[in-house]
Write a protein that holds these residues in place. Structure first.
Motif, short mmCIF file in Angstrom:
data_model
loop_
_atom_site.label_atom_id
_atom_site.label_comp_id
_atom_site.label_asym_id
_atom_site.label_seq_id
_atom_site.Cartn_x
_atom_site.Cartn_y
_atom_site.Cartn_z
N ALA A 1 0.83 -1.20 0.00
CA ALA A 1 0.00 0.00 0.00
C ALA A 1 0.86 1.25 0.00
O ALA A 1 2.02 1.22 0.40
N VAL A 2 0.27 2.35 -0.46
CA VAL A 2 0.79 3.66 -0.12
C VAL A 2 0.42 3.81 1.35
O VAL A 2 -0.76 3.86 1.70
N SER A 3 1.40 3.81 2.23
CA SER A 3 1.11 3.67 3.66
C SER A 3 1.12 4.96 4.44
O SER A 3 1.01 4.95 5.67
N SER A 4 1.24 6.09 3.76
CA SER A 4 1.30 7.38 4.44
C SER A 4 0.09 8.23 4.10
O SER A 4 -0.22 8.43 2.91
N VAL A 5 -0.58 8.75 5.11
CA VAL A 5 -1.71 9.65 4.88
C VAL A 5 -1.24 10.90 4.17
O VAL A 5 -1.87 11.38 3.22
N TRP B 1 -2.31 12.53 0.15
CA TRP B 1 -2.76 13.85 -0.28
C TRP B 1 -1.94 14.35 -1.47
O TRP B 1 -2.47 15.02 -2.35
N ARG B 2 -0.65 13.99 -1.50
CA ARG B 2 0.21 14.40 -2.61
C ARG B 2 -0.04 13.55 -3.85
O ARG B 2 0.11 14.04 -4.98
N SER B 3 -0.41 12.28 -3.65
CA SER B 3 -0.60 11.36 -4.78
C SER B 3 -1.91 10.59 -4.63
O SER B 3 -1.92 9.37 -4.42
N ILE C 1 -10.02 4.48 8.11
CA ILE C 1 -11.32 4.29 7.47
C ILE C 1 -12.44 4.93 8.31
O ILE C 1 -13.51 5.22 7.79
N PHE C 2 -12.16 5.17 9.59
CA PHE C 2 -13.18 5.72 10.48
C PHE C 2 -13.24 7.25 10.42
O PHE C 2 -14.16 7.85 10.98
N GLY C 3 -12.25 7.87 9.77
CA GLY C 3 -12.26 9.32 9.61
C GLY C 3 -12.18 10.07 10.93
O GLY C 3 -11.27 9.86 11.73
N GLN C 4 -13.17 10.94 11.16
CA GLN C 4 -13.27 11.70 12.41
C GLN C 4 -14.42 11.08 13.21
O GLN C 4 -15.56 11.55 13.19
N PRO C 5 -14.17 9.97 13.90
CA PRO C 5 -15.27 9.22 14.53
C PRO C 5 -15.95 10.00 15.66
O PRO C 5 -15.30 10.78 16.36
N THR C 6 -17.23 9.75 15.81
CA THR C 6 -18.00 10.41 16.87
C THR C 6 -18.01 9.59 18.15
O THR C 6 -18.50 10.06 19.18
N PRO D 1 -7.57 10.77 1.36
CA PRO D 1 -7.49 9.81 0.24
C PRO D 1 -7.03 8.42 0.67
O PRO D 1 -7.51 7.42 0.13
N TYR D 2 -6.12 8.36 1.63
CA TYR D 2 -5.64 7.06 2.12
C TYR D 2 -6.80 6.29 2.74
O TYR D 2 -7.04 5.12 2.42
N GLY D 3 -7.52 6.94 3.64
CA GLY D 3 -8.65 6.29 4.31
C GLY D 3 -9.74 5.89 3.34
O GLY D 3 -10.36 4.83 3.48
N ALA D 4 -9.97 6.72 2.32
CA ALA D 4 -11.02 6.43 1.33
C ALA D 4 -10.67 5.17 0.54
O ALA D 4 -11.54 4.30 0.30
N ALA D 5 -9.41 5.06 0.11
CA ALA D 5 -8.99 3.88 -0.65
C ALA D 5 -9.04 2.63 0.22
O ALA D 5 -9.46 1.55 -0.22
#
Length: 313
Positions: free
Chosen positions: A76-80, A84-86, A125-130, A145-149
């Motif tokens: 994986a691209v393992s960096s958040v 954002w850059r790619s 994948i949880f983003g900004q969880p509540t 983008p990392y979390g979305a993929a």
């Protein structure tokens, strides 16, 4: 003995997973781009195959020819920050390539020889969880983008599992070790603390120091992957310590290890390193994998930081 194919075997977690599986007597195969490992040496018993996960045809051929019992996907691209850059590269490797790989696994799996699939997912994948801590029931709502993929791949695993494939997703929270490359903030901190203590660096510049993460020991997280890979039951599992610390806490622990207890003038925050969107805190609840598979942690937060600093001194 199982035949296990590990993508991303040369990375931090992949190298520890290879060691774990070889020690347990399994036949380990790994996909590498250049034959190297990040900060560690892969076990000699691991058979390496040069390849690229985005070469879907080649990966399909490898899976069909090798006929593994389990495929563990860590590539994986393992960096958040890198995502954002790619964002396109991230979506192709962390998302589309997983779709091709799991389709190949489904094709290889048959009544005579079942092939299982394990996906290394992420707390992003949880983003900004509540809710905190997060577990397997927490809504998936990525904010980078990392979390979305990773979320796409996570949902793919669920879809294939529903179709009958023995497919599991392991939601890994942040995990560190001396094998972590310096482009990650944790290793950037420990390496800088060591250099500053030696008089080789003047200051450490970081982004948001208040962001809180649940940091664990990478070999423990590799052990979690091994437990899921060798289990007869396919499911989703959160892997975390249950305790969160801030970047500031990490900095304080790293500098304390080298005898510096006042970082005034040595550490500062710069907007250049602040991500466009970032969760204020990610903290996981690993009760399910602890109960069902007997997983546990072996190092505390301070012990993890100390081990990393000691490797940089």
């Amino acid at each position: 003995m199982l035949r296990v194919l590990v993508t991303g075997i040369a990375g931090q977690t992949g190298s520890y997973l290879a060691e774990n599986l070889v020690a347990a007597g399994h036949e380990v195969h790994g996909v590498v781009r250049d034959g190297g490992a990040e900060g560690g040496v892969l076990p000699a018993a691991a058979a390496l195959h040069v390849g690229d996960l985005t070469d879907h045809a080649a990966m399909r051929s490898l899976v069909l020819d090798l006929s593994p019992d389990v495929v563990v996907n860590l590539a994986a691209v393992s960096s958040v920050a890198a995502s954002w850059r790619s964002p396109l590269e991230t979506s192709l490797l962390n998302g589309t390539a997983v779709a091709a790989l799991i389709a190949a696994v489904a094709e290889a799996s048959s009544a005579r020889h079942e092939t299982a699939f394990v996906q290394a997912s992420s707390a992003e994948i949880f983003g900004q969880p509540t809710v905190s801590p997060q577990d397997e029931r927490t809504p998936i709502a990525p904010i980078n983008p990392y979390g979305a993929a990773k979320a796409y791949a996570h949902h793919l695993v669920g879809a294939y599992r529903a179709s009958g494939l023995r497919a599991s997703s392991v939601v890994l929270y942040n995990h560190e070790s001396p094998r972590r490359p310096e482009q990650f903030v944790t290793r950037k901190i420990t390496a800088a603390a060591a250099r500053i203590a030696r008089g080789e660096q003047d200051e450490l510049v970081l982004g948001d120091l208040d962001v809180r993460r649940d940091w664990g020991w990478a070999p423990d997280y590799a052990d979690a992957l091994a437990r899921v890979a060798t289990s007869d039951v396919a499911d989703d599992y959160v892997v975390a310590t249950g305790t969160a610390h801030s970047i500031h806490d990490f900095v304080a622990a790293a500098f304390a290890r080298v005898g510096i207890h006042d970082t005034t003038g040595l550490v500062r925050s710069d907007a250049e390193f602040v991500r466009p969107a970032d969760a204020s805190e990610l903290r996981g609840d690993a009760s399910k994998i602890r109960t069902e598979l007997g997983w546990t942690t072996t190092k505390t937060f301070t012990e993890i930081v100390d081990a990393m600093v000691d490797a940089d001194r």
